[in-house]
Design a protein around this motif. Structure first.
Motif, PDB file in Angstrom:
ATOM      1  N   SER A 116       0.956  -1.410  -0.275  1.00  0.00           N
ATOM      2  CA  SER A 116       0.872   0.009  -0.119  1.00  0.00           C
ATOM      3  C   SER A 116       0.924   1.405   0.267  1.00  0.00           C
ATOM      4  O   SER A 116       2.085   1.530  -0.095  1.00  0.00           O
ATOM      5  CB  SER A 116      -0.880  -0.214   1.478  1.00  0.00           C
ATOM      6  OG  SER A 116       0.169   0.664   2.807  1.00  0.00           O
ATOM      7  N   SER A 142      -1.570  -0.396  -4.012  1.00  0.00           N
ATOM      8  CA  SER A 142      -2.926   0.123  -3.408  1.00  0.00           C
ATOM      9  C   SER A 142      -2.248   1.317  -3.118  1.00  0.00           C
ATOM     10  O   SER A 142      -1.639   1.760  -2.227  1.00  0.00           O
ATOM     11  CB  SER A 142      -3.702  -0.940  -2.823  1.00  0.00           C
ATOM     12  OG  SER A 142      -3.037  -0.418  -1.054  1.00  0.00           O
ATOM     13  N   SER A 177      -4.470  -1.268  -7.557  1.00  0.00           N
ATOM     14  CA  SER A 177      -5.747  -0.826  -7.028  1.00  0.00           C
ATOM     15  C   SER A 177      -5.819   0.456  -6.029  1.00  0.00           C
ATOM     16  O   SER A 177      -4.636   0.952  -5.659  1.00  0.00           O
ATOM     17  CB  SER A 177      -6.283  -2.035  -5.824  1.00  0.00           C
ATOM     18  OG  SER A 177      -5.952  -2.141  -4.822  1.00  0.00           O
ATOM     19  N   ASP A 183     -10.602  -2.246  -1.032  1.00  0.00           N
ATOM     20  CA  ASP A 183      -9.783  -2.029  -2.195  1.00  0.00           C
ATOM     21  C   ASP A 183     -10.614  -1.468  -3.154  1.00  0.00           C
ATOM     22  O   ASP A 183      -9.773  -1.212  -3.979  1.00  0.00           O
ATOM     23  CB  ASP A 183      -9.346  -3.015  -2.443  1.00  0.00           C
ATOM     24  CG  ASP A 183      -7.973  -3.418  -2.905  1.00  0.00           C
ATOM     25  OD1 ASP A 183      -6.950  -1.981  -2.649  1.00  0.00           O
ATOM     26  OD2 ASP A 183      -7.855  -4.041  -4.073  1.00  0.00           O
ATOM     27  N   THR A 184     -11.528  -0.545  -2.469  1.00  0.00           N
ATOM     28  CA  THR A 184     -11.767   0.098  -4.575  1.00  0.00           C
ATOM     29  C   THR A 184     -11.846   1.614  -3.297  1.00  0.00           C
ATOM     30  O   THR A 184     -13.252   2.618  -5.135  1.00  0.00           O
ATOM     31  CB  THR A 184     -12.911  -0.071  -4.458  1.00  0.00           C
ATOM     32  OG1 THR A 184     -14.201  -0.468  -3.257  1.00  0.00           O
ATOM     33  CG2 THR A 184     -12.960  -1.541  -5.053  1.00  0.00           C
ATOM     34  N   LYS A 193     -11.213   9.628  -6.595  1.00  0.00           N
ATOM     35  CA  LYS A 193     -11.314   8.593  -7.546  1.00  0.00           C
ATOM     36  C   LYS A 193     -10.861   9.176  -8.452  1.00  0.00           C
ATOM     37  O   LYS A 193     -10.461   7.892  -9.395  1.00  0.00           O
ATOM     38  CB  LYS A 193     -12.404   7.580  -7.085  1.00  0.00           C
ATOM     39  CG  LYS A 193     -12.702   7.681  -5.290  1.00  0.00           C
ATOM     40  CD  LYS A 193     -13.748   6.812  -5.324  1.00  0.00           C
ATOM     41  CE  LYS A 193     -14.432   5.414  -6.228  1.00  0.00           C
ATOM     42  NZ  LYS A 193     -15.360   4.503  -5.594  1.00  0.00           N
ATOM     43  N   PHE A 207      -5.544  -1.957 -13.846  1.00  0.00           N
ATOM     44  CA  PHE A 207      -6.591  -1.421 -12.361  1.00  0.00           C
ATOM     45  C   PHE A 207      -6.945  -2.322 -11.900  1.00  0.00           C
ATOM     46  O   PHE A 207      -7.644  -3.273 -12.756  1.00  0.00           O
ATOM     47  CB  PHE A 207      -6.994  -0.424 -13.068  1.00  0.00           C
ATOM     48  CG  PHE A 207      -8.122  -0.252 -11.873  1.00  0.00           C
ATOM     49  CD1 PHE A 207      -7.843   0.558 -10.488  1.00  0.00           C
ATOM     50  CD2 PHE A 207      -9.144   0.851 -12.511  1.00  0.00           C
ATOM     51  CE1 PHE A 207      -8.575   1.284  -9.631  1.00  0.00           C
ATOM     52  CE2 PHE A 207     -10.185   0.600 -11.272  1.00  0.00           C
ATOM     53  CZ  PHE A 207      -9.770   1.199 -10.171  1.00  0.00           C
ATOM     54  N   ILE A 208      -7.079  -3.069 -10.642  1.00  0.00           N
ATOM     55  CA  ILE A 208      -7.799  -4.184  -9.705  1.00  0.00           C
ATOM     56  C   ILE A 208      -8.823  -3.593  -9.272  1.00  0.00           C
ATOM     57  O   ILE A 208      -8.555  -1.858  -8.249  1.00  0.00           O
ATOM     58  CB  ILE A 208      -6.834  -4.113  -8.925  1.00  0.00           C
ATOM     59  CG1 ILE A 208      -5.810  -5.372  -9.626  1.00  0.00           C
ATOM     60  CG2 ILE A 208      -7.960  -5.255  -7.963  1.00  0.00           C
ATOM     61  CD1 ILE A 208      -4.543  -6.144  -8.344  1.00  0.00           C
ATOM     62  N   ASN A 209     -10.314  -3.673  -9.779  1.00  0.00           N
ATOM     63  CA  ASN A 209     -11.114  -2.774  -9.051  1.00  0.00           C
ATOM     64  C   ASN A 209     -12.326  -4.375  -9.122  1.00  0.00           C
ATOM     65  O   ASN A 209     -13.269  -3.737  -9.310  1.00  0.00           O
ATOM     66  CB  ASN A 209     -11.644  -2.054  -9.617  1.00  0.00           C
ATOM     67  CG  ASN A 209     -13.119  -0.842  -9.381  1.00  0.00           C
ATOM     68  OD1 ASN A 209     -12.792  -0.646  -7.844  1.00  0.00           O
ATOM     69  ND2 ASN A 209     -13.949  -0.374  -9.662  1.00  0.00           N
ATOM     70  N   GLU A 210     -11.612  -5.071  -7.455  1.00  0.00           N
ATOM     71  CA  GLU A 210     -12.695  -5.716  -7.366  1.00  0.00           C
ATOM     72  C   GLU A 210     -13.343  -5.481  -5.413  1.00  0.00           C
ATOM     73  O   GLU A 210     -12.478  -5.894  -4.666  1.00  0.00           O
ATOM     74  CB  GLU A 210     -12.072  -7.458  -8.039  1.00  0.00           C
ATOM     75  CG  GLU A 210     -12.806  -8.411  -7.393  1.00  0.00           C
ATOM     76  CD  GLU A 210     -14.122  -8.564  -7.500  1.00  0.00           C
ATOM     77  OE1 GLU A 210     -14.981  -8.278  -6.627  1.00  0.00           O
ATOM     78  OE2 GLU A 210     -14.545  -8.607  -9.168  1.00  0.00           O
ATOM     79  N   ASN A 216     -11.179 -10.505  -4.885  1.00  0.00           N
ATOM     80  CA  ASN A 216      -9.613  -9.668  -5.392  1.00  0.00           C
ATOM     81  C   ASN A 216      -8.060 -10.452  -5.010  1.00  0.00           C
ATOM     82  O   ASN A 216      -6.985 -10.503  -6.169  1.00  0.00           O
ATOM     83  CB  ASN A 216      -9.380  -8.260  -4.403  1.00  0.00           C
ATOM     84  CG  ASN A 216      -8.480  -7.709  -4.295  1.00  0.00           C
ATOM     85  OD1 ASN A 216      -7.401  -7.809  -4.436  1.00  0.00           O
ATOM     86  ND2 ASN A 216      -9.209  -6.455  -4.253  1.00  0.00           N
ATOM     87  N   ARG A 220      -4.457 -11.081  -8.180  1.00  0.00           N
ATOM     88  CA  ARG A 220      -3.739 -10.664  -7.551  1.00  0.00           C
ATOM     89  C   ARG A 220      -2.567 -12.120  -7.916  1.00  0.00           C
ATOM     90  O   ARG A 220      -1.658 -11.882  -8.140  1.00  0.00           O
ATOM     91  CB  ARG A 220      -3.744 -10.186  -5.712  1.00  0.00           C
ATOM     92  CG  ARG A 220      -4.681  -8.697  -5.644  1.00  0.00           C
ATOM     93  CD  ARG A 220      -4.724  -8.215  -4.275  1.00  0.00           C
ATOM     94  NE  ARG A 220      -5.040  -7.222  -4.344  1.00  0.00           N
ATOM     95  CZ  ARG A 220      -4.395  -6.199  -4.327  1.00  0.00           C
ATOM     96  NH1 ARG A 220      -2.965  -5.955  -3.857  1.00  0.00           N
ATOM     97  NH2 ARG A 220      -4.665  -5.279  -3.821  1.00  0.00           N
TER      98      ARG A 220
END
Length: 242
Positions: A116, A142, A177, A183-184, A193, A207-210, A216, A220
């Motif tokens: 993060s 993230s 993310s 995590d969104t 955002k 882009f991970i948006n789960e 999620n 990964r």
């Protein structure tokens, strides 16, 4: 004091000093050169990041460029200022290198990293250690960050990796993310955002948006395994609430 006694004290003190000098200079760690290289890498990477900062945090008393602000719209959790300052010490890169080697990581191995924005210095330390080992860091990050982390719109963990990649010190993360709740970034203002998503797209990073935790994690893990290839993952390093 008796002159003879003084001479004896002086002689004993001199011998003790020479003994300490011998210990300090002749009993270095077996991986001393690699650990030194890792620390030197971190110094170089820190200088690169600092050069890109428009202004430094008033709490960054060592002028590292690796501390953010106490509170911003990107701040997700509480943090400890002294802990953030401590992690900026380049010796952390040597410590992480030692830990990676104890875990069996060697030249050419892939190291999965989840980070993060909370401890940017620890991410840099890990990248520095991997570079010294000639290992392959695979980063998923993230953007959310705790207090004094990379918690500013123009100072995110993604910006840091971009600056370092442009300098040839590492590759860009394989994915990113928003972080924060689910995590969104559900706790981020909408304009923030949008700004962060635009940054991700501009840097051309997946882009991970789960919001579903199981999916999620599955996304990964697939990215890590695909990036590592047949050799697999030798170690995983978690930094912050990634």
């Amino acid at each position: 004091m008796n002159r003879k006694l003084f001479v004896v004290f002086w002689f004993v003190s001199a011998l003790f000093f020479l003994f300490l000098e011998h210990i300090c200079t002749n009993h270095s760690h077996e991986n001393y050169e690699l650990m030194l290289k890792a620390a030197e890498n971190m110094i170089q990477m820190t200088n690169i990041v600092r050069a890109h900062r428009d202004s430094l945090s008033e709490d960054d008393i060592n002028d590292t460029g690796l501390l953010g602000s106490e509170f911003t719209l990107m701040t997700t959790t509480l943090g400890d200022l002294e802990a953030k300052r401590t992690t900026t010490n380049p010796d952390f890169a040597a410590v992480i290198l030692h830990m990676l080697m104890k875990a069996g990581v060697k030249q050419g191995d892939s190291v999965a990293i989840g980070a993060s924005g909370s401890f940017p210095a620890l991410l840099i330390a890990t990248l520095s250690a991997c570079k010294a080992l000639d290992a392959n860091p695979i980063v998923i990050c993230s953007l959310g960050a705790s207090q004094w982390g990379a918690n500013m719109r123009n100072f995110t963990i993604l910006d840091i990796m971009y600056w370092l990649s442009k300098a040839g010190m590492c590759s860009m993360p394989v994915a990113v993310s928003l972080g924060g709740d689910l995590d969104t970034g559900v706790n981020f203002p909408e304009d923030l955002k949008r700004s962060l998503i635009e940054k991700i797209r501009r840097y051309n990073v997946e882009f991970i948006n789960e919001p579903d935790l199981a999916r999620n994690v599955s996304v990964r893990m697939k990215l890590y395994r695909t990036s590592a290839g047949k050799s697999g993952i030798a170690a995983f390093v978690n930094i912050g609430g990634a």
